[in-house]
Design a protein around this motif. Structure first.
Motif, PDB file in Angstrom:
ATOM      1  N   THR A  54       1.251  -1.388  -0.313  1.00  0.00           N
ATOM      2  CA  THR A  54       0.088  -0.070   0.063  1.00  0.00           C
ATOM      3  C   THR A  54       0.559   0.698  -0.210  1.00  0.00           C
ATOM      4  O   THR A  54       2.152   1.368  -0.019  1.00  0.00           O
ATOM      5  N   ALA A  55       0.451   2.655   0.131  1.00  0.00           N
ATOM      6  CA  ALA A  55       0.682   4.438   0.205  1.00  0.00           C
ATOM      7  C   ALA A  55      -0.149   5.323   0.425  1.00  0.00           C
ATOM      8  O   ALA A  55      -1.483   4.973   0.513  1.00  0.00           O
ATOM      9  N   LYS A  56       0.293   6.029  -0.017  1.00  0.00           N
ATOM     10  CA  LYS A  56      -0.380   7.398   0.551  1.00  0.00           C
ATOM     11  C   LYS A  56      -1.509   7.699  -0.197  1.00  0.00           C
ATOM     12  O   LYS A  56      -0.994   6.670  -1.243  1.00  0.00           O
ATOM     13  N   GLU A  57      -2.406   7.895  -0.140  1.00  0.00           N
ATOM     14  CA  GLU A  57      -3.219   8.177  -0.772  1.00  0.00           C
ATOM     15  C   GLU A  57      -3.441   8.732  -1.691  1.00  0.00           C
ATOM     16  O   GLU A  57      -2.334  10.004  -2.325  1.00  0.00           O
ATOM     17  N   GLY A  58      -3.217   8.208  -3.520  1.00  0.00           N
ATOM     18  CA  GLY A  58      -3.557   9.037  -4.808  1.00  0.00           C
ATOM     19  C   GLY A  58      -1.163   8.952  -5.226  1.00  0.00           C
ATOM     20  O   GLY A  58      -1.584   8.726  -6.052  1.00  0.00           O
ATOM     21  N   ASP A  59      -0.887   7.822  -4.093  1.00  0.00           N
ATOM     22  CA  ASP A  59       0.234   6.821  -4.664  1.00  0.00           C
ATOM     23  C   ASP A  59       0.126   5.570  -5.279  1.00  0.00           C
ATOM     24  O   ASP A  59      -0.929   5.076  -4.638  1.00  0.00           O
ATOM     25  N   LEU A  60       0.903   5.061  -5.914  1.00  0.00           N
ATOM     26  CA  LEU A  60       1.264   3.849  -5.946  1.00  0.00           C
ATOM     27  C   LEU A  60       2.193   3.070  -4.825  1.00  0.00           C
ATOM     28  O   LEU A  60       3.381   3.365  -4.940  1.00  0.00           O
ATOM     29  N   PRO A 100       7.580   7.258   2.818  1.00  0.00           N
ATOM     30  CA  PRO A 100       7.289   6.722   4.088  1.00  0.00           C
ATOM     31  C   PRO A 100       5.770   6.221   4.703  1.00  0.00           C
ATOM     32  O   PRO A 100       5.010   7.247   4.570  1.00  0.00           O
ATOM     33  N   ILE A 101       5.859   5.199   4.998  1.00  0.00           N
ATOM     34  CA  ILE A 101       4.083   4.980   5.511  1.00  0.00           C
ATOM     35  C   ILE A 101       4.076   4.084   7.203  1.00  0.00           C
ATOM     36  O   ILE A 101       5.770   2.984   7.506  1.00  0.00           O
ATOM     37  N   GLU A 102       3.668   3.599   7.656  1.00  0.00           N
ATOM     38  CA  GLU A 102       3.982   3.082   8.800  1.00  0.00           C
ATOM     39  C   GLU A 102       4.123   1.635   8.171  1.00  0.00           C
ATOM     40  O   GLU A 102       3.212   0.807   7.777  1.00  0.00           O
ATOM     41  N   PRO A 103       4.643   0.476   9.086  1.00  0.00           N
ATOM     42  CA  PRO A 103       5.059  -0.681   9.291  1.00  0.00           C
ATOM     43  C   PRO A 103       3.912  -1.685   9.678  1.00  0.00           C
ATOM     44  O   PRO A 103       3.159  -1.333  10.689  1.00  0.00           O
ATOM     45  N   PHE A 104       3.856  -2.173   8.809  1.00  0.00           N
ATOM     46  CA  PHE A 104       2.917  -3.786   9.653  1.00  0.00           C
ATOM     47  C   PHE A 104       3.526  -3.567  11.565  1.00  0.00           C
ATOM     48  O   PHE A 104       5.016  -3.727  11.464  1.00  0.00           O
TER      49      PHE A 104
END
Length: 357
Positions: A54-60, A100-104
């Motif tokens: 997944t990614a931030k909204e609007g990104d791939l 960067p996004i929050e990891p599992f």
């Protein structure tokens, strides 16, 4: 087969280098995601597993960017081969930017490993409940298959809920099936009528449970043996409900300013509302019990793991019983010489301690 053929080559610089050296048709998006969820790409430490999904909204997602990058690189190579001179532009295409996004969480990582591969790879979900399992469980799930040897015995088992079923009898009475899994294997519990209604809120896959009950004869039918559930609790609530504190057993000679400083830092890092006891033993076998008035602690697995590096650790239960977690604490002390005692309430004979704990 495609990835096997790359083993003899140089190590990959990153995930984009890995994808670039694969055939464009060899690995699709689903394959990439499965490899990521199983931990196959953990060697590329600049990215974590969730970024592939997944990614931030609007990104791939990272997976989609990798596949597109690989496709463009292959197109450029083919275009160069088809040109008059067979040379590329010489300009290296930069890798896409990955935000960067929050990891599992660890539990999420293990869940996906089991879902994709069929087994846990990087650990086990119950690793986070080691002291609860060591303290409150009296047997493993695999031993419950031998009802004959357990008839009439009280059993306490812990594990993760693997699967459940909510059913109805022909007469319209509800019942359920609860399959739990621990390190030793799986076991299926049956919950009938009132028992089902009482505990059905716990019939949720992924929950970590402590199940208490006994192997008894059925009161109906062929009177065969069954496991009768008496109580179910969440493992992550046991430390709050059933633990008063921790106990440390040390020899007097081992106590030093460095040890006191280390314990102080650990207790400060794990501040809570539980008590901390000390059992200090001298060379003559006399043991003194002390309760810390300075430190109030929060009991958790990481804290216990650090404490076990410097002392024998015991869990003080809600019944004021101390259950020692170290192997040496479970061994009976040999009676080689007569112990020296005292009537002081702060002193406890070592032999008496083993009888009362």
């Amino acid at each position: 087969e495609e990835t096997e053929g790359l083993k003899g080559k140089l190590w990959y610089k990153d995930i984009f280098d890995f994808a670039k050296r694969l055939s464009a048709k060899a690995v699709n998006k689903k394959t990439f995601e499965c490899l990521a969820l199983s931990g196959a790409f953990d060697c590329f430490t600049e990215y974590h597993r969730r970024q592939y999904m997944t990614a931030k909204e609007g990104d791939l997602s990272l997976t989609e960017k990798v596949i597109r990058y690989s496709s463009k690189m292959h197109q450029e190579e083919q275009s160069a081969q088809a040109s008059l001179f067979g040379e590329s532009t010489g300009t290296q295409m930069p890798a896409p930017k990955i935000d960067p996004i929050e990891p599992f969480s660890e539990i999420e990582k293990l869940h996906f490993e089991k879902e994709v591969v069929g087994v846990y790879i990087s650990g086990h979900p119950l690793d986070n409940f080691k002291f609860e399992m060591d303290t409150f469980c009296t047997t493993t799930l695999s031993t419950l298959t031998d009802f004959d040897s357990l008839e009439g015995k009280e059993c306490k088992v812990g594990g993760i809920v693997a699967s459940v079923e909510h059913r109805m009898t022909k007469t319209g009475r509800p019942f359920g099936k609860l399959v739990m899994e621990d390190y030793s294997g799986k076991f299926e519990f049956m919950l009938w009528s009132d028992e089902y209604m009482k505990f059905k809120s716990f019939l949720t896959p992924g929950l970590f449970l402590l199940v208490e009950g006994a192997v008894v004869r059925k009161a109906w039918g062929d009177q065969s043996l069954e496991f009768k559930i008496r109580n179910i609790e969440l493992l992550n609530e046991l430390a709050t409900k059933r633990v008063q504190g921790l106990a440390l057993r040390l020899s007097v000679d081992s106590v030093s300013s460095a040890l006191v400083e280390k314990l102080g830092k650990l207790c400060k890092k794990n501040t809570g509302g539980s008590t901390l006891k000390f059992y200090l033993r001298d060379e003559e076998g006399i043991q003194t019990e002390l309760i810390s008035r300075t430190w109030r602690i929060k009991v958790n697995n990481d804290f216990i793991k650090e404490l076990r590096k410097v002392a024998e650790v015991g869990v003080v239960t809600d019944k004021s019983e101390t259950r020692w977690l170290t192997e040496s604490a479970s061994k009976p002390k040999p009676a080689e010489k007569e112990e020296i005692g005292t009537n002081s309430s702060t002193f406890v004979l070592d032999t008496l301690e083993y009888e009362t704990l």
